[in-house]
Design a protein around this motif. Structure first.
Motif, PDB file in Angstrom:
ATOM      1  N   ILE A  12      -4.346  -7.770  -2.620  1.00  0.00           N
ATOM      2  CA  ILE A  12      -5.316  -8.720  -2.059  1.00  0.00           C
ATOM      3  C   ILE A  12      -6.633  -8.683  -2.816  1.00  0.00           C
ATOM      4  CG2 ILE A  12      -6.650  -9.324  -0.011  1.00  0.00           C
ATOM      5  CD1 ILE A  12      -4.430  -8.301   1.701  1.00  0.00           C
ATOM      6  N   ASP A  21       0.288  -3.894   8.907  1.00  0.00           N
ATOM      7  CA  ASP A  21       0.233  -5.156   8.156  1.00  0.00           C
ATOM      8  C   ASP A  21      -0.539  -5.022   6.851  1.00  0.00           C
ATOM      9  OD1 ASP A  21       1.387  -7.320  10.102  1.00  0.00           O
ATOM     10  OD2 ASP A  21       0.107  -6.047  11.334  1.00  0.00           O
ATOM     11  N   PHE A  22      -1.497  -4.077   6.780  1.00  0.00           N
ATOM     12  CA  PHE A  22      -2.309  -3.913   5.583  1.00  0.00           C
ATOM     13  C   PHE A  22      -2.433  -2.426   5.263  1.00  0.00           C
ATOM     14  CE2 PHE A  22      -3.698  -7.829   7.614  1.00  0.00           C
ATOM     15  CZ  PHE A  22      -3.712  -8.729   6.569  1.00  0.00           C
ATOM     16  N   TYR A  35      -3.894  -3.951  -0.019  1.00  0.00           N
ATOM     17  CA  TYR A  35      -2.602  -4.628  -0.111  1.00  0.00           C
ATOM     18  C   TYR A  35      -2.209  -5.175   1.252  1.00  0.00           C
ATOM     19  CZ  TYR A  35      -1.834  -2.302  -4.639  1.00  0.00           C
ATOM     20  OH  TYR A  35      -1.940  -1.853  -5.931  1.00  0.00           O
ATOM     21  N   LYS A  36      -1.425  -6.236   1.228  1.00  0.00           N
ATOM     22  CA  LYS A  36      -0.749  -6.748   2.428  1.00  0.00           C
ATOM     23  C   LYS A  36       0.698  -6.283   2.370  1.00  0.00           C
ATOM     24  CE  LYS A  36       0.446 -10.915   5.008  1.00  0.00           C
ATOM     25  NZ  LYS A  36       0.051 -10.319   6.290  1.00  0.00           N
ATOM     26  N   CYS A  85      -7.991  -7.986  10.788  1.00  0.00           N
ATOM     27  CA  CYS A  85      -8.496  -9.126  10.026  1.00  0.00           C
ATOM     28  C   CYS A  85      -9.657  -8.749   9.118  1.00  0.00           C
ATOM     29  CB  CYS A  85      -8.927 -10.245  10.959  1.00  0.00           C
ATOM     30  SG  CYS A  85     -10.354  -9.813  11.983  1.00  0.00           S
ATOM     31  N   LEU A 137      -9.775  -9.860   5.335  1.00  0.00           N
ATOM     32  CA  LEU A 137      -8.454  -9.599   4.758  1.00  0.00           C
ATOM     33  C   LEU A 137      -7.691 -10.885   4.471  1.00  0.00           C
ATOM     34  CD1 LEU A 137      -7.404  -6.604   7.025  1.00  0.00           C
ATOM     35  CD2 LEU A 137      -8.230  -6.497   4.675  1.00  0.00           C
ATOM     36  N   HIS A 138      -8.221 -12.006   4.923  1.00  0.00           N
ATOM     37  CA  HIS A 138      -7.563 -13.297   4.691  1.00  0.00           C
ATOM     38  C   HIS A 138      -8.178 -13.933   3.440  1.00  0.00           C
ATOM     39  CE1 HIS A 138      -5.583 -13.073   8.607  1.00  0.00           C
ATOM     40  NE2 HIS A 138      -6.735 -12.646   9.076  1.00  0.00           N
TER      41      HIS A 138
END
Length: 687
Positions: A283, A206-207, A223-224, A378, A395-396
């Motif tokens: 991100i 995911d990342f 990055y995502k 996360c 990461l959010h």
């Protein structure tokens, strides 16, 4: 008049033999030496007979004797080493199952699913893991590929090769089709080109994070990855305007006129350059922590009135020390160590970072609105060279958010090495002073702190899948155990240690292999756990040997070696890859001995050797019983530690009661023996 005592001493003295006449220094010429009477010459030491030789023969004689003695010592040492080598128990050596010959030297390798990705000149090739057949390639570069990563995304594979210029590219491999996603750091101006030093992809893909280095700066780009969009775009491709006539499929499996049989194509990998995939979402950018500097606040009241958060309090990151205090401390330091500071100073190298994607846990405080699905990373944990702190970044977030970390874990010494387990539940931080901190991220508490032996410092950390010893054989539990971990620590002195931790018990450390003193060729260069074999690890030694060790014993089970026609460069930096799902590993073979160094290296036949554990009789039984069922594991006779706490206490008390009866019997036997001995002594005493 001398005393009688003095005369006795003179009589006891040994006679002293001297030459007649005055002492003279002989001339350099032998013919001018004085001719002493043989009867007047007395040899004090028979071993000095050879010293009476004239020069330069006396010197030559001593040199010859010295050379002979030293040669004899070397011969004795080599003979003792050969005798010790013959007396050692040598493990069984297995040859490779398949040899794949390449036309260029492989720079790097990676395994994902059933595919092998090999970085070569001008690009990379894709091979089938089972039959070692080449199924495709991408050769669009003007330079060689220096390193390559491959991440399993389910039915797809994310490939990330890095060329010698430091440019990293992302590829998407799906159903024998290859798609170029993006070149992360490629620029048109060569003077502004950055180099990718390291990368990491989160569990599930995911990342992704890339450590980039410029001319005078280093930073981390996060990055995502829109992997769900990629899957839809490759299954239902939207053609561009230039590709409406026909989808341009480029077959990039370049084969020379002379191709070995095991390189024959069994499928066609097509590069679809006209299908554009969604780009990764940028991100955040993370830079190294700034050096400590003074604050502009005038009083503590002003500090607490204007402070926004306290994430760095106690870690050295959020301090409130005046500039004048720092200047005063710097002046004291310069005055104390002036004689050491006057010399020339070398420019400090740029700081580098080690980073890991961490799963949600109670140890990482996150806002409620930022929580994502379970199993998805996360937080990004990172530590920089020479830093005492382990930083945690959420990461959010978006680019508008601040770049400050959400948490800081301070350590007593700078963090040298760190690693996260493949399941994402455990983290180990190794400091420069040899102290290891073990974290259970899923439960949210440290498993303990342990120090390496004196003089040992951590070089690398390798997690082992937790295994148990059942009936003399290593097995994996059917269900994963919680708060139990095992890891290997390779130290800078090439010694190998096993660290175990379980729940609230203190961690333990055990030496598996010490630094070799007699056999320096057995120095460990690399370590690789074998997930398919419980408790097994591959050791790559200085002499090029590859040995399989059982860490539970510990002992060497067997060894693996390529054909003798391939030699290994010393010091050996092995190029290998171990499959995480299949019982096999790949090893690069160096140039044959017959090839002269003047030949062009591009025309030399290089090889990749395929070793399958299933093909060797000694390991077949191990592969057949690698798992223990849950019912067998909960069998209290096999593993008493699986009992609940109340039952374990009850069993312990019952065992103690049984031992009381046995101890009483032994006590009575000792008492009876003592009584008999006392009666015997009473009978011997006189009345």
């Amino acid at each position: 008049m001398s005393s009688p005592k003095g005369s006795q001493i003179q009589k006891m003295r040994l006679p002293v033999y001297t030459r007649k006449g005055p002492l003279e220094v002989p001339s350099p010429s032998e013919k001018d030496w004085s001719k002493d009477d043989e009867e007047d010459y007395v040899l004090k030491d028979p071993d000095q007979e050879l010293d009476s030789l004239p020069q330069p023969y006396r010197m030559i004689n001593k040199l010859v004797n010295l050379l002979f003695n030293r040669s004899w010592e070397v011969i004795e040492e080599k003979e003792a080493a050969r005798e010790a080598e013959r007396s050692r128990i040598q493990p069984i050596v297995y040859p490779p199952l398949v040899e794949s010959k390449l036309n260029s030297m492989p720079k790097c390798m990676a395994i994902s699913q059933d595919y092998v990705f090999i970085g070569e000149a001008n690009g990379f090739s894709i091979y089938n893991l089972y039959n070692a057949k080449r199924i495709g390639a991408w050769e669009k570069l003007k330079v060689d590929v220096a390193s390559i990563w491959a991440t399993d995304l389910g039915s797809e594979v994310l490939i990330a090769p890095v060329d010698e210029m430091g440019v990293i590219r992302l590829f998407y491999y799906y159903k024998e089709s290859l798609f170029l996603i993006k070149a992360i750091n490629e620029v048109d101006d060569a003077s502004k080109q950055t180099t990718c030093v390291k990368m990491e992809v989160s569990l599930g893909g995911d990342f992704a994070a890339f450590l980039l280095q410029g001319s005078r700066d280093v930073w981390l780009d996060v990055y995502k990855l829109p992997k769900e969009s990629w899957l839809k775009e490759v299954e239902y491709p939207q053609l561009t305007a230039n590709a409406k006539k026909k989808v341009r499929q480029l077959q990039l499996n370049t084969i020379d006129s002379v191709t070995p049989d095991n390189l024959a194509m069994d499928a066609y990998t097509c590069f679809k350059g006209d299908i554009k995939l969604s780009l990764p979402v940028y991100i955040m950018k993370i830079k190294p922590p700034k050096p400590v500097s003074g604050t502009t606040f005038k009083s503590p009241l002003e500090v607490f009135a204007k402070i926004e958060d306290s994430y760095g309090l106690g870690s050295g990151q959020n301090h409130f020390i005046k500039e004048s205090q720092w200047e005063h401390q710097e002046a004291i330091f310069n005055a104390s160590y002036k004689k050491y500071l006057d010399g020339e100073w070398e420019e400090e190298p740029l700081s580098t970072a080690t980073f890991h994607f961490l799963l949600p846990s109670c140890i990482i405080s996150m806002p409620t609105e930022a929580k994502g699905p379970s199993g998805v990373a996360c937080v990004l944990g990172i530590h920089w060279t020479g830093s005492h702190n382990f930083f945690l970044y959420s990461l959010h977030r978006t680019l508008k958010d601040k770049g400050d970390p959400e948490g800081v874990w301070p350590c007593a010494a700078p963090i040298a090495v760190s690693n996260r387990s493949s399941c994402g539940s455990y983290l180990v931080l190794a400091c420069e002073d040899g102290v290891l901190t073990l974290w259970d991220l899923s439960k949210g508490f440290p498993l303990g702190v342990i120090a390496l032996p004196e003089g040992c410092f951590c070089q690398s950390i390798h997690f082992l899948k937790y295994f148990l010893v059942h009936k003399g054989q290593n097995v994996y539990p059917e269900l994963p155990l919680k708060s139990k971990m095992k890891c290997l620590v390779l130290c800078t002195d090439t010694s190998l240690h096993l660290v175990e931790a379980e729940g609230t018990r203190g961690p333990t450390i055990r030496v598996l292999a010490e630094r070799p003193v007699k056999y320096l060729n057995e120095i460990i260069r690399a370590v690789a756990p074998v997930p398919a074999l419980p408790g097994m690890v591959l050791l790559f030694s200085q002499d090029g040997s590859v040995r399989l060790m059982d860490v539970a014993k510990p002992q060497i089970v067997c060894a693996f070696a390529p054909p003798r026609s391939y030699h290994l460069v010393v010091p050996w930096n092995p190029v290998f890859v171990v499959s995480s799902h299949r019982p096999c590993f790949l090893l690069q073979g160096d140039h044959p001995d017959e090839i002269e160094p003047t030949h062009d290296s591009r025309n030399i036949q290089n090889s990749i050797f395929y070793f399958s554990f299933e093909a060797y009789p000694l390991l077949k039984n191990v592969l057949g019983n690698v798992m223990i069922s849950q019912s067998d594991f909960t069998d209290h006779t096999a593993f008493p530690q699986t009992l609940p706490l109340e039952e374990r206490c009850e069993r312990f008390l019952q065992e103690r009661v049984q031992n009381l009866g046995k101890n009483a019997m032994k006590e009575q036997e000792h008492w009876n023996r003592l009584r008999r001995y006392s009666l015997f002594l009473q009978k011997r005493e006189p009345q």
